[in-house]
Scaffold this motif. Structure first.
Motif, PDB file in Angstrom:
ATOM      1  N   ALA A 116       0.845  -1.201   0.000  1.00  0.00           N
ATOM      2  CA  ALA A 116       0.000   0.000   0.000  1.00  0.00           C
ATOM      3  C   ALA A 116       0.874   1.243   0.000  1.00  0.00           C
ATOM      4  O   ALA A 116       1.646   1.480   0.933  1.00  0.00           O
TER       5      ALA A 116
ATOM      6  N   THR B 128      -0.496   5.416   3.431  1.00  0.00           N
ATOM      7  CA  THR B 128      -1.544   5.122   4.400  1.00  0.00           C
ATOM      8  C   THR B 128      -1.263   5.823   5.724  1.00  0.00           C
ATOM      9  O   THR B 128      -0.203   6.413   5.923  1.00  0.00           O
TER      10      THR B 128
ATOM     11  N   SER C 237      -2.981   9.344  -6.362  1.00  0.00           N
ATOM     12  CA  SER C 237      -4.340   8.884  -6.083  1.00  0.00           C
ATOM     13  C   SER C 237      -4.967   8.434  -7.395  1.00  0.00           C
ATOM     14  O   SER C 237      -4.875   9.125  -8.408  1.00  0.00           O
TER      15      SER C 237
ATOM     16  N   MET D 169      -3.252   6.352  -1.470  1.00  0.00           N
ATOM     17  CA  MET D 169      -4.607   6.688  -1.018  1.00  0.00           C
ATOM     18  C   MET D 169      -4.616   7.866  -0.064  1.00  0.00           C
ATOM     19  O   MET D 169      -5.370   7.879   0.909  1.00  0.00           O
TER      20      MET D 169
ATOM     21  N   ASP E  87      -7.454   6.513   4.313  1.00  0.00           N
ATOM     22  CA  ASP E  87      -6.122   5.905   4.318  1.00  0.00           C
ATOM     23  C   ASP E  87      -5.731   5.279   5.652  1.00  0.00           C
ATOM     24  O   ASP E  87      -4.686   4.643   5.761  1.00  0.00           O
TER      25      ASP E  87
ATOM     26  N   LEU F 218      -7.291   0.222   3.124  1.00  0.00           N
ATOM     27  CA  LEU F 218      -6.201  -0.084   2.198  1.00  0.00           C
ATOM     28  C   LEU F 218      -6.626  -1.143   1.193  1.00  0.00           C
ATOM     29  O   LEU F 218      -6.072  -1.232   0.093  1.00  0.00           O
TER      30      LEU F 218
ATOM     31  N   THR G 132      -7.175  -0.717  -2.594  1.00  0.00           N
ATOM     32  CA  THR G 132      -6.060  -0.543  -3.526  1.00  0.00           C
ATOM     33  C   THR G 132      -6.208  -1.416  -4.766  1.00  0.00           C
ATOM     34  O   THR G 132      -5.970  -0.956  -5.889  1.00  0.00           O
ATOM     35  N   THR G 133      -6.596  -2.680  -4.595  1.00  0.00           N
ATOM     36  CA  THR G 133      -6.737  -3.566  -5.757  1.00  0.00           C
ATOM     37  C   THR G 133      -7.876  -3.113  -6.658  1.00  0.00           C
ATOM     38  O   THR G 133      -7.781  -3.191  -7.882  1.00  0.00           O
TER      39      THR G 133
ATOM     40  N   TYR H 159      -8.906  -0.016  -7.027  1.00  0.00           N
ATOM     41  CA  TYR H 159      -8.432   1.175  -7.742  1.00  0.00           C
ATOM     42  C   TYR H 159      -7.545   0.784  -8.919  1.00  0.00           C
ATOM     43  O   TYR H 159      -7.663   1.341 -10.010  1.00  0.00           O
TER      44      TYR H 159
ATOM     45  N   ILE I 120       0.972  -1.453  -7.525  1.00  0.00           N
ATOM     46  CA  ILE I 120       0.575  -1.693  -6.136  1.00  0.00           C
ATOM     47  C   ILE I 120       1.452  -2.765  -5.484  1.00  0.00           C
ATOM     48  O   ILE I 120       1.101  -3.296  -4.439  1.00  0.00           O
TER      49      ILE I 120
END
Length: 430
Positions: A80, A83, A281, A314, A319, A323, A326-327, A329, A354
């Protein structure tokens, strides 16, 4: 008490590394994480907490514990990119919020590592979603310099910090201006003045102004000036980024990394020339502030096409807790390839954004972020494409240790999925 002791024993069992254990994950679709294509029917070998080999035609040691991953995906864990993991349980409850230095009077010297609490619920929730490492940053309080962030792992143990004081974090743009008297000009002066004061402190000059910068803050900034510690800077607008590039010319040893970067696409060539990587982002496409008027979901794709080193982060987007988004996004950035006029990433590029790319940007790519031989065995087995929303992690290894995937959320789900009359409060009757 019995339940507490049983839970503690289970946690200890997962926290203890398997001594000299060899594990072979076979038959899965293996993603190395370095931007190369997935390998069907691949094998990953883990020994003593490290990846020994990953790919096709890998020999399986005779003493290995085998895990059949046929029909599944095997990838490095999600790294990540930005965060506040472990620094807050409930953001609005002051007693649980340790994101900033508060009114301590310190700024750059703040070290978030002691405040990262692995027993807070976001650790288990995000670990179960395949997140294995995270960049953990402080939040600015009374200065544009917020303090020193850490690299953390999400393992089920009491030692979450992989690397303390891994970087310095600073605010620029609108947030930096607000912390500098309400003016961007003030933020630039603030930035220069604090770095100059750190230089004066190092040189032992009598004009060191401890009213502007405490000695401990000066020591922390010296590591930034020497290029020993990265400087992550939250900046969204193109003009602010250009001004920071100019500042970098005056402080050439400073290793800048831009975070947020909603308008990065506007100045992608300058970012490449200045060799400044970004942790961007993924979904900023609406002008939430005036410094984000040029925001577009094509931002990451355009910067990548221009040659900018781009990871997904993020900042200020749940954040502390989510987390696991993330995948999703990364998957959305892939889907942009199929939207007319938009620019996205290929699947391979998106997963690298990522995993290996944020690790490389943070200077720990030699140890984390991919399944290359010699890297830490942060490995996730998924029941499908990890960038698809419906996919779940079925097995997670951190440093070669298999992790528990239970958490408060799925325990509550299971408890109330099929309630039995008399066992639960009447409020949960259906």
């Amino acid at each position: 008490m019995r339940h507490f002791l049983n839970a503690a024993a289970a946690l200890a069992a997962f926290a203890t590394p398997a001594v000299a254990e060899t594990i072979a994950i076979t038959g899965g679709r293996v993603v190395v994480g370095d931007g190369t294509a997935p390998i069907d029917g691949g094998t990953v070998i883990i020994r003593d907490g490290n990846v020994i080999a990953a790919g096709a035609s890998v020999a399986v040691p005779a003493d290995a514990r085998r895990i059949d991953a046929k029909g599944k995906w095997v990838t490095p864990g999600v790294f990540a990119g930005f965060t506040r993991l472990g620094l807050s349980e409930v953001d609005a409850v002051k007693g649980t919020n340790d994101k900033s230095g508060g009114k301590s009077g310190f700024s750059a010297a703040i070290d978030v590592a002691p405040a990262i609490d692995p027993f807070r619920s976001p650790f288990a929730v995000n670990r179960a979603a395949g997140v294995t490492r995270a960049v953990v940053a402080p939040e600015a309080a009374e200065s544009i310099f917020a303090g020193q962030g850490a690299i953390a792992d999400l393992g089920a143990d009491s030692n979450p910090v992989t690397r303390a004081r891994a970087f310095q974090f600073a605010e620029f743009g609108e947030d930096g201006a607000a912390l500098s008297g309400g003016s961007r000009a003030g933020a630039h002066l603030h930035f220069r003045a604090m770095l100059r004061e750190a230089q004066d402190y190092a040189a032992g000059r009598g004009n060191f102004d401890d009213e502007l910068l405490k000695a401990e803050d000066a020591k922390a900034l010296l590591n930034v000036l020497r290029g020993e510690t990265r400087l992550l800077i939250h900046v969204e607008g193109a003009n602010d980024m250009l001004r920071l590039i100019e500042l970098k010319r005056d402080f050439p040893s400073v290793k800048m990394v831009f975070v947020g970067v909603s308008e990065g696409w506007r100045i992608a060539p300058q970012l490449v020339e200045a060799r400044i990587p970004v942790i961007a982002s993924a979904l900023n496409d609406l002008p939430a502030t005036f410094e984000m008027l040029g925001a577009t979901q094509s931002n990451i794709g355009r910067m990548k096409d221009a040659g900018v080193q781009v990871a997904i982060g993020m900042i200020n987007d749940r954040d502390s807790h989510q987390l696991r988004y993330t995948t999703q996004y990364a998957g959305n950035i892939v889907s942009l390839q199929f939207v007319p006029g938009a620019t996205g990433l290929t699947w391979d590029e998106a997963f690298a954004a990522i995993s290996s790319v944020p690790a490389d940007i943070m200077g720990v790519g030699d140890r984390f972020g991919s399944l290359k031989a010699g890297k830490a065995a942060d490995v996730v087995i998924w029941d499908g494409d990890p960038l698809e929303l419906s996919t779940a992690a079925t097995t997670v290894f951190i440093d070669g240790v298999e992790q528990p995937l239970t958490n408060r959320q799925n325990r509550l789900r299971d408890r109330y999925a099929r309630p039995t009359e008399g066992d639960l409060p009447k409020a949960y009757d259906r």
